[in-house]
Design a protein around this motif. Structure first.
Motif, PDB file in Angstrom:
ATOM      1  N   ASP A   1      19.484  -1.982   0.165  1.00 56.90           N
ATOM      2  CA  ASP A   1      20.422  -2.266   1.281  1.00 56.90           C
ATOM      3  C   ASP A   1      21.613  -2.294   0.418  1.00 56.90           C
ATOM      4  OD1 ASP A   1      20.150  -4.115  -1.139  1.00 56.90           O
ATOM      5  OD2 ASP A   1      20.153  -6.133   0.361  1.00 56.90           O
ATOM      6  N   GLU A   2      22.852  -2.599   0.909  1.00 58.91           N
ATOM      7  CA  GLU A   2      24.113  -2.266   0.301  1.00 58.91           C
ATOM      8  C   GLU A   2      24.381  -2.921  -0.859  1.00 58.91           C
ATOM      9  OE1 GLU A   2      28.741  -3.008   1.741  1.00 58.91           O
ATOM     10  OE2 GLU A   2      27.379  -2.904   3.358  1.00 58.91           O
TER      11      GLU A   2
ATOM     12  N   TYR B   1      22.184  -3.331  -3.245  1.00 60.88           N
ATOM     13  CA  TYR B   1      21.381  -2.588  -4.369  1.00 60.88           C
ATOM     14  C   TYR B   1      22.541  -1.516  -4.598  1.00 60.88           C
ATOM     15  CZ  TYR B   1      18.362   0.956  -6.143  1.00 60.88           C
ATOM     16  OH  TYR B   1      17.695   1.956  -6.665  1.00 60.88           O
ATOM     17  N   TYR B   2      23.010  -0.688  -3.730  1.00 59.18           N
ATOM     18  CA  TYR B   2      23.888   0.323  -4.102  1.00 59.18           C
ATOM     19  C   TYR B   2      25.086   0.021  -4.919  1.00 59.18           C
ATOM     20  CZ  TYR B   2      20.710   3.471  -1.255  1.00 59.18           C
ATOM     21  OH  TYR B   2      20.002   4.126  -0.607  1.00 59.18           O
ATOM     22  N   LYS B   3      25.583  -1.362  -4.512  1.00 60.88           N
ATOM     23  CA  LYS B   3      26.740  -1.739  -5.553  1.00 60.88           C
ATOM     24  C   LYS B   3      26.329  -2.120  -6.797  1.00 60.88           C
ATOM     25  CE  LYS B   3      29.618  -3.596  -1.643  1.00 60.88           C
ATOM     26  NZ  LYS B   3      30.048  -4.978  -0.975  1.00 60.88           N
TER      27      LYS B   3
END
Length: 70
Positions: A21-22, A24-26
């Protein structure tokens, strides 16, 4: 939360993120930014250095550390 695993393979698979999800990428971006700041390439003078005294060598080391911080 504590998880128990019967095999290393089971533990390794638990690290996989199949649906990132977002957030995770952050976290991934933050990790790589931290790694980039820690692993900044430093310029190191080539060659051998001779010093007359131990104090001269220590002063050279201190000056190099200050130069590397800039």
């Amino acid at each position: 939360m504590i998880k128990k695993y019967k095999t290393f393979e089971e533990a390794r698979r638990d690290l996989w993120v199949m649906e990132p999800d977002e957030a995770y990428y952050k976290r991934v971006i933050a990790f790589y930014e931290l790694a980039a700041t820690i692993m900044k390439p430093r310029s190191i003078e080539k060659g051998f250095f001779r010093f007359k005294t131990f104090q001269d060598a220590q002063e050279h080391r201190r000056q190099e550390a200050l130069r590397a911080r800039k």
